[in-house]
Design a protein around this motif. Structure first.
Motif, PDB file in Angstrom:
ATOM      1  N   UNK A 319      25.685  12.762 100.914  1.00 29.67           N
ATOM      2  CA  UNK A 319      25.174  14.129 100.799  1.00 29.67           C
ATOM      3  C   UNK A 319      23.816  14.287 101.436  1.00 29.67           C
ATOM      4  N   UNK A 320      23.523  13.417 102.392  1.00 28.87           N
ATOM      5  CA  UNK A 320      22.198  13.402 103.028  1.00 28.87           C
ATOM      6  C   UNK A 320      22.271  14.185 104.339  1.00 28.87           C
ATOM      7  N   UNK A 321      22.390  15.520 104.229  1.00 35.65           N
ATOM      8  CA  UNK A 321      22.597  16.354 105.405  1.00 35.65           C
ATOM      9  C   UNK A 321      21.278  16.748 106.071  1.00 35.65           C
ATOM     10  N   UNK A 322      21.391  17.200 107.304  1.00 36.13           N
ATOM     11  CA  UNK A 322      20.257  17.796 108.014  1.00 36.13           C
ATOM     12  C   UNK A 322      20.422  19.312 107.958  1.00 36.13           C
ATOM     13  N   UNK A 323      19.462  19.971 107.345  1.00 33.75           N
ATOM     14  CA  UNK A 323      19.497  21.438 107.298  1.00 33.75           C
ATOM     15  C   UNK A 323      18.898  21.979 108.590  1.00 33.75           C
ATOM     16  N   UNK A 324      19.403  23.130 109.029  1.00 40.55           N
ATOM     17  CA  UNK A 324      18.933  23.718 110.280  1.00 40.55           C
ATOM     18  C   UNK A 324      18.502  25.166 110.073  1.00 40.55           C
ATOM     19  N   UNK A 325      17.545  25.566 110.873  1.00 30.74           N
ATOM     20  CA  UNK A 325      17.116  26.958 110.855  1.00 30.74           C
ATOM     21  C   UNK A 325      18.135  27.810 111.603  1.00 30.74           C
ATOM     22  N   UNK A 326      18.634  28.894 110.979  1.00 27.60           N
ATOM     23  CA  UNK A 326      19.548  29.792 111.702  1.00 27.60           C
ATOM     24  C   UNK A 326      18.871  30.378 112.941  1.00 27.60           C
ATOM     25  N   UNK A 327      19.654  30.692 113.939  1.00 25.35           N
ATOM     26  CA  UNK A 327      19.098  31.160 115.201  1.00 25.35           C
ATOM     27  C   UNK A 327      18.338  32.466 115.046  1.00 25.35           C
ATOM     28  N   UNK A 328      18.811  33.355 114.161  1.00 21.32           N
ATOM     29  CA  UNK A 328      18.115  34.637 114.007  1.00 21.32           C
ATOM     30  C   UNK A 328      16.727  34.426 113.426  1.00 21.32           C
ATOM     31  N   UNK A 329      16.570  33.423 112.542  1.00 22.48           N
ATOM     32  CA  UNK A 329      15.247  33.126 111.994  1.00 22.48           C
ATOM     33  C   UNK A 329      14.328  32.560 113.075  1.00 22.48           C
TER      34      UNK A 329
END
Length: 438
Positions: A319-329
């Protein structure tokens, strides 16, 4: 103040128009003299420094074992599967195809058909194991749209009919063809092929091992997931900064059963090509990853495809995921930071016009360094990928583009208004050295 902020908004819009113009210009390849520099840096991201230099050495993932199949025949792979199955692994994944690429099943077009007994042994070994996951490959026809797949390459029915599941082995690399340079940072968990949903090979392996954790990962519903790399297999050539992350068995280790039963029992076994033998510097099915020691102008790929799948499985199960910023943000952040820069530069231009160039260039440099360091540190601390590419581009050009806006665009606009006797007068026309009236 209303006029001031209106000017800032127009100037910010002009900055982004200039960025779009520069992007279109570079796509025309008018800067061919810089191609060698661009190619060397094109596959580098700042977050690569976290993988290659900032993270602590990971612990070995004892749930995953990698097995090298080298250049074995189907008969020998069948023997490997039979030996491994004796020790009761939870799932066996085979990163390799058992088909005839030409579609012709004669011994000339498909030499593998010569060994009929070997083919029967392989089919029976897969069927007897009962927990084998085979790979597929997403394919696009000439009529398919970009990033659209309409067919699958699969192993022949004699082998896949006895398999527990299949999953596509495609990875996101940006490579135009198989032998092109392949840099892998992400993968697609689920893809649609002719209106049917298909899971990635690594996702299917994780699902057989732990369906609850895999479903939790699938519910993220991301088209693309950044791979949270933790390590490699034993690397005698030192192409990565990471130590061994997965237990690995070479070709002869399996045949001689040179391992303890606890190494295999209830584990995930991934069989794939990792050179003719471990340590072989072969480039076949090998990729560049963020773990590579050379981040720019890489000389040698550092990770085999089977090891990348192992990293993905490990990420899902932990469960060690990489979170990403959405493109619109990302776009909104870039616009806001650019707007604030334009406002600040406008004030500097009004009150300190003689020092405008020096102050703005220094502020731009400080911001570029600060935002870059912030992106790396946030990724290191929180495993969150703060994508600020657009922001960095806007900050890099905002000072000069603002000057162009004030001395050319706005002056031209005011002259047109004055010519037609509209509100502004010629005396109001600005130059970069003339303080703007508030």
């Amino acid at each position: 103040m209303r006029k001031f902020w209106l000017d800032c908004v127009f100037a910010t819009a002009f900055v982004f128009l200039a960025l779009i113009g520069l992007l279109k210009l570079t796509q025309l390849q008018v800067f061919n003299a810089f191609d060698s520099i661009g190619e060397a840096l094109s596959d580098v991201e700042l977050t690569d420094y976290v993988f290659s230099g900032l993270r602590d050495d990971p612990d070995v993932d004892q749930n995953i074992v990698l097995v090298n199949i080298g250049n074995l025949s189907r008969r020998d792979i069948a023997q490997q599967i039979s030996i491994i199955s004796k020790y009761k692994p939870r799932v066996i994944g085979i990163d390799g195809f058992f088909d005839c690429r030409t579609g012709l099943y004669d011994t000339v077009s498909c030499p593998q058909m010569k060994d009929e007994l070997g083919n029967m042994m392989l089919g029976e070994a897969i069927r007897s194991a009962g927990n084998v996951v085979l790979v597929t490959k997403l394919l696009s026809s000439d009529t398919a749209s970009e990033n659209e797949f309409d067919s699958l390459r699969r192993s022949d029915p004699a082998f896949r009919d006895g398999a527990a599941a299949e999953g596509f082995a495609n990875l996101e690399t940006g490579a135009a063809f198989q032998d092109d340079v392949k840099t892998c940072r992400s993968f697609n968990p689920v893809m649609i092929v002719s209106d049917s949903s298909h899971r990635a090979f690594s996702v299917e392996l994780a699902n057989v091992y732990d369906s609850a954790k895999t479903n939790q990962f699938i519910r993220r519903n991301n088209y693309s997931e950044v791979i949270n790399y933790r390590g490699n297999v034993f690397d005698i050539h030192g192409t990565t900064n990471y130590p061994q992350m997965f237990y690995t068995l070479d070709v002869n280790d399996v045949f001689t059963e040179n391992f303890v039963s606890e190494m295999i029992k209830d584990k995930i076994v991934i069989m794939g090509f990792m050179g003719g033998e471990l340590g072989d510097p072969s480039w076949a099915d090998k990729f560049y990853t963020p773990l590579n020691k050379k981040l720019a102008g890489k000389a040698n790929p550092d990770m085999f495809g089977a090891v990348i799948h192992a990293n993905i499985v490990s990420m899902i199960l932990k469960g060690d995921y990489v979170e990403q910023m959405p493109q619109w943000q990302e776009v909104v952040m870039a616009i806001l930071i650019c707007l604030l820069n334009v406002a600040l530069f406008s004030i500097i231009n009004t009150h300190l016009p003689l020092y405008y160039d020096g102050i703005t260039k220094l502020l731009q440099l400080i911001q570029l360094l600060a935002y870059s360091a912030l992106m790396v540190l946030i990724f290191h601390w929180y495993t969150f990928k703060l994508d600020i590419t657009i922001t960095l581009a806007a900050v890099a050009v905002v000072g000069d583009v603002y000057e162009v806006y004030m001395s050319v665009i706005k002056n031209l606009y005011l002259k047109i208004l004055a010519k037609f006797s509209l509100t502004p007068k010629p005396a109001d026309v600005l130059t970069p050295e003339t303080p703007e009236k508030q």
